[in-house]
Design a protein around this motif. Structure first.
Motif, mmCIF file in Angstrom:
data_model
loop_
_atom_site.group_PDB
_atom_site.id
_atom_site.type_symbol
_atom_site.label_atom_id
_atom_site.label_comp_id
_atom_site.label_asym_id
_atom_site.label_seq_id
_atom_site.Cartn_x
_atom_site.Cartn_y
_atom_site.Cartn_z
ATOM 1 N N ILE A 192 0.854 -1.182 0.000
ATOM 2 C CA ILE A 192 0.000 0.000 0.000
ATOM 3 C C ILE A 192 0.891 1.233 0.000
ATOM 4 C CG2 ILE A 192 -0.272 -0.157 2.531
ATOM 5 C CD1 ILE A 192 -2.988 1.347 2.084
ATOM 6 N N SER A 193 0.630 2.110 -0.936
ATOM 7 C CA SER A 193 1.384 3.357 -1.058
ATOM 8 C C SER A 193 0.488 4.517 -0.667
ATOM 9 C CB SER A 193 1.883 3.549 -2.489
ATOM 10 O OG SER A 193 2.776 2.506 -2.841
ATOM 11 N N THR A 194 1.011 5.356 0.214
ATOM 12 C CA THR A 194 0.320 6.555 0.659
ATOM 13 C C THR A 194 1.214 7.744 0.369
ATOM 14 O OG1 THR A 194 1.252 6.295 2.884
ATOM 15 C CG2 THR A 194 -0.910 5.307 2.474
ATOM 16 N N ALA A 195 0.703 8.938 0.595
ATOM 17 C CA ALA A 195 1.501 10.138 0.363
ATOM 18 C C ALA A 195 1.086 11.224 1.335
ATOM 19 C CB ALA A 195 1.344 10.632 -1.074
ATOM 20 N N THR A 196 2.037 12.095 1.645
ATOM 21 C CA THR A 196 1.736 13.236 2.499
ATOM 22 C C THR A 196 0.910 14.257 1.733
ATOM 23 O OG1 THR A 196 3.725 14.426 1.834
ATOM 24 C CG2 THR A 196 3.931 12.911 3.697
ATOM 25 N N ARG A 197 0.532 15.302 2.427
ATOM 26 C CA ARG A 197 -0.232 16.376 1.794
ATOM 27 C C ARG A 197 0.549 17.002 0.641
ATOM 28 N NH1 ARG A 197 -1.069 18.911 6.030
ATOM 29 N NH2 ARG A 197 -3.213 18.277 6.486
ATOM 30 N N THR A 198 1.880 17.017 0.757
ATOM 31 C CA THR A 198 2.715 17.612 -0.283
ATOM 32 C C THR A 198 3.160 16.607 -1.337
ATOM 33 O OG1 THR A 198 4.686 17.298 1.105
ATOM 34 C CG2 THR A 198 3.551 19.433 1.242
ATOM 35 N N GLY A 199 2.699 15.355 -1.239
ATOM 36 C CA GLY A 199 2.961 14.378 -2.285
ATOM 37 C C GLY A 199 4.165 13.488 -2.078
ATOM 38 N N ILE A 200 4.786 13.487 -0.897
ATOM 39 C CA ILE A 200 5.920 12.601 -0.640
ATOM 40 C C ILE A 200 5.380 11.199 -0.359
ATOM 41 C CG2 ILE A 200 7.884 12.128 0.861
ATOM 42 C CD1 ILE A 200 8.022 15.140 1.417
ATOM 43 N N PRO A 201 5.760 10.196 -1.179
ATOM 44 C CA PRO A 201 5.156 8.871 -1.049
ATOM 45 C C PRO A 201 5.896 7.970 -0.062
ATOM 46 C CG PRO A 201 6.562 8.907 -2.975
ATOM 47 C CD PRO A 201 6.639 10.294 -2.366
ATOM 48 N N SER A 202 5.194 6.949 0.401
ATOM 49 C CA SER A 202 5.812 5.871 1.164
ATOM 50 C C SER A 202 5.009 4.601 0.909
ATOM 51 C CB SER A 202 5.871 6.191 2.661
ATOM 52 O OG SER A 202 4.576 6.393 3.182
ATOM 53 N N PHE A 225 -8.136 -3.036 4.936
ATOM 54 C CA PHE A 225 -7.073 -3.520 5.822
ATOM 55 C C PHE A 225 -7.211 -2.798 7.154
ATOM 56 C CE2 PHE A 225 -5.195 0.372 4.324
ATOM 57 C CZ PHE A 225 -4.350 0.798 5.331
ATOM 58 N N PHE A 226 -6.499 -3.299 8.167
ATOM 59 C CA PHE A 226 -6.624 -2.756 9.524
ATOM 60 C C PHE A 226 -5.271 -2.297 10.038
ATOM 61 C CE2 PHE A 226 -10.232 -5.451 8.848
ATOM 62 C CZ PHE A 226 -11.280 -4.796 9.498
ATOM 63 N N THR A 227 -5.306 -1.248 10.866
ATOM 64 C CA THR A 227 -4.057 -0.682 11.377
ATOM 65 C C THR A 227 -4.348 0.260 12.534
ATOM 66 O OG1 THR A 227 -2.001 0.425 10.717
ATOM 67 C CG2 THR A 227 -4.052 1.329 9.838
ATOM 68 N N ASN A 228 -3.296 0.792 13.104
ATOM 69 C CA ASN A 228 -3.399 1.827 14.125
ATOM 70 C C ASN A 228 -3.696 3.162 13.428
ATOM 71 O OD1 ASN A 228 -2.518 3.941 16.009
ATOM 72 N ND2 ASN A 228 -1.662 2.270 17.239
ATOM 73 N N TYR A 229 -4.683 3.884 13.904
ATOM 74 C CA TYR A 229 -5.047 5.152 13.274
ATOM 75 C C TYR A 229 -4.058 6.284 13.559
ATOM 76 C CZ TYR A 229 -9.679 3.417 11.848
ATOM 77 O OH TYR A 229 -10.718 2.729 11.251
ATOM 78 N N THR A 230 -3.047 6.026 14.421
ATOM 79 C CA THR A 230 -2.007 7.025 14.659
ATOM 80 C C THR A 230 -0.707 6.676 13.942
ATOM 81 O OG1 THR A 230 -1.126 5.981 16.672
ATOM 82 C CG2 THR A 230 -2.977 7.498 16.938
ATOM 83 N N SER A 231 -0.702 5.602 13.151
ATOM 84 C CA SER A 231 0.498 5.182 12.425
ATOM 85 C C SER A 231 0.823 6.165 11.298
ATOM 86 C CB SER A 231 0.296 3.790 11.833
ATOM 87 O OG SER A 231 -0.728 3.823 10.838
ATOM 88 N N ARG A 232 1.998 6.026 10.737
ATOM 89 C CA ARG A 232 2.394 6.907 9.639
ATOM 90 C C ARG A 232 1.425 6.803 8.470
ATOM 91 N NH1 ARG A 232 8.273 7.346 6.494
ATOM 92 N NH2 ARG A 232 7.486 8.538 4.710
ATOM 93 N N LYS A 233 1.083 5.568 8.087
ATOM 94 C CA LYS A 233 0.197 5.437 6.920
ATOM 95 C C LYS A 233 -1.169 6.043 7.186
ATOM 96 C CE LYS A 233 -0.484 0.500 7.996
ATOM 97 N NZ LYS A 233 0.641 0.457 8.960
ATOM 98 N N SER A 234 -1.673 5.903 8.437
ATOM 99 C CA SER A 234 -2.969 6.501 8.745
ATOM 100 C C SER A 234 -2.899 8.021 8.728
ATOM 101 C CB SER A 234 -3.458 6.016 10.106
ATOM 102 O OG SER A 234 -3.864 4.662 10.046
ATOM 103 N N LYS A 235 -1.837 8.573 9.269
ATOM 104 C CA LYS A 235 -1.691 10.025 9.249
ATOM 105 C C LYS A 235 -1.641 10.543 7.814
ATOM 106 C CE LYS A 235 0.636 10.433 13.733
ATOM 107 N NZ LYS A 235 1.916 10.740 14.426
#
Length: 231
Positions: A57-67, A83-93
């Motif tokens: 799963i690839s996500t991105a910050t508000r400015t478009g930096i992906p992870s 999928f399930f995860t912690n809502y305070t994790s990096r991907k959730s943020k």
């Protein structure tokens, strides 16, 4: 795969096995729904691919930096992939900042890939609770013990786990306990706008079939445009 390292600071992959899957897919042979097509493929690879639910799963910050990272698909419903995860994790943020994501599965044993791009939404608390109760005891305790993606000291998680076990009255003799759903934990659903199915072929002339959601079609009953892409 042949690999050579001509110098300490280099690595080159010089060759690769040729794909040669006997099956073919086309816009007329696939299911009208990418969800049904995905279910078909997952069913076909059961017992062949060790962990077909593992997905990037690839996500991105508000400015478009992906992870990117790998997680496990847990549900596929009429709206999308969950999928399930912690809502305070990096991907959730990042999903909160930029509510779009991309998914990818690669099933090497059968030379198939699936790719998804779409919008994200949290599933309901009731849906998260239903899944959370189905998890093994250790996984439910672990959800409470881990502040996912936070920098921690060595041994800190083990200490937090002991605190959680004491909080909920769990000891080594118990195989189950009533562990509530943490308010900071739950499911995300990727509601796709695009789904691509890829099947490896010789000379890299792969089969690629893409579904595009028809604009303004219902999220619960989407319509799809199906087309072939050049390899």
């Amino acid at each position: 795969m042949d690999v050579i390292i001509p110098a300490p600071d280099q690595l080159k992959v010089l060759s690769h096995n040729q794909y040669n899957t006997p099956e073919h897919i086309s816009p007329t042979s696939v299911s009208p729904s990418p969800f049904e097509q995905f279910r078909t493929w997952v069913t076909e690879v059961q017992g062949i691919v060790p962990e077909p639910e593992a997905m990037s799963i690839s996500t991105a910050t508000r400015t478009g930096i992906p992870s990117s990272r790998f997680v496990l698909l847990k549900q596929l419903d009429k709206r999308g992939f969950v999928f399930f995860t912690n809502y305070t994790s990096r991907k959730s943020k990042e999903l909160l900042e930029n509510p779009h994501a991309a998914l990818a599965w690669y099933w090497k044993e059968v030379s198939r890939q699936v790719r998804v791009v779409g919008r994200v939404e949290k599933i309901t608390k009731e849906e998260s609770e239903e899944y959370f109760k189905s998890r093994p005891l250790g996984s439910r305790l672990g959800a409470w013990a881990s502040e996912q993606s936070k920098v921690i000291a060595e041994g800190e998680v083990a200490g937090r786990l002991k605190d959680v076990e004491a909080r909920f009255g769990v000891d080594g003799t118990r195989v189950d306990a009533d562990i509530p759903l943490p308010e900071f934990w739950g499911g995300w659903r990727i509601v796709p706008d695009e789904v691509e199915f890829w099947m490896g072929k010789p000379s890299r002339l792969h089969d690629r079939i893409r579904y595009l959601r028809v604009p303004e079609s219902s999220g619960d009953a989407p319509e799809w445009k199906i087309e072939r892409l050049s390899p």
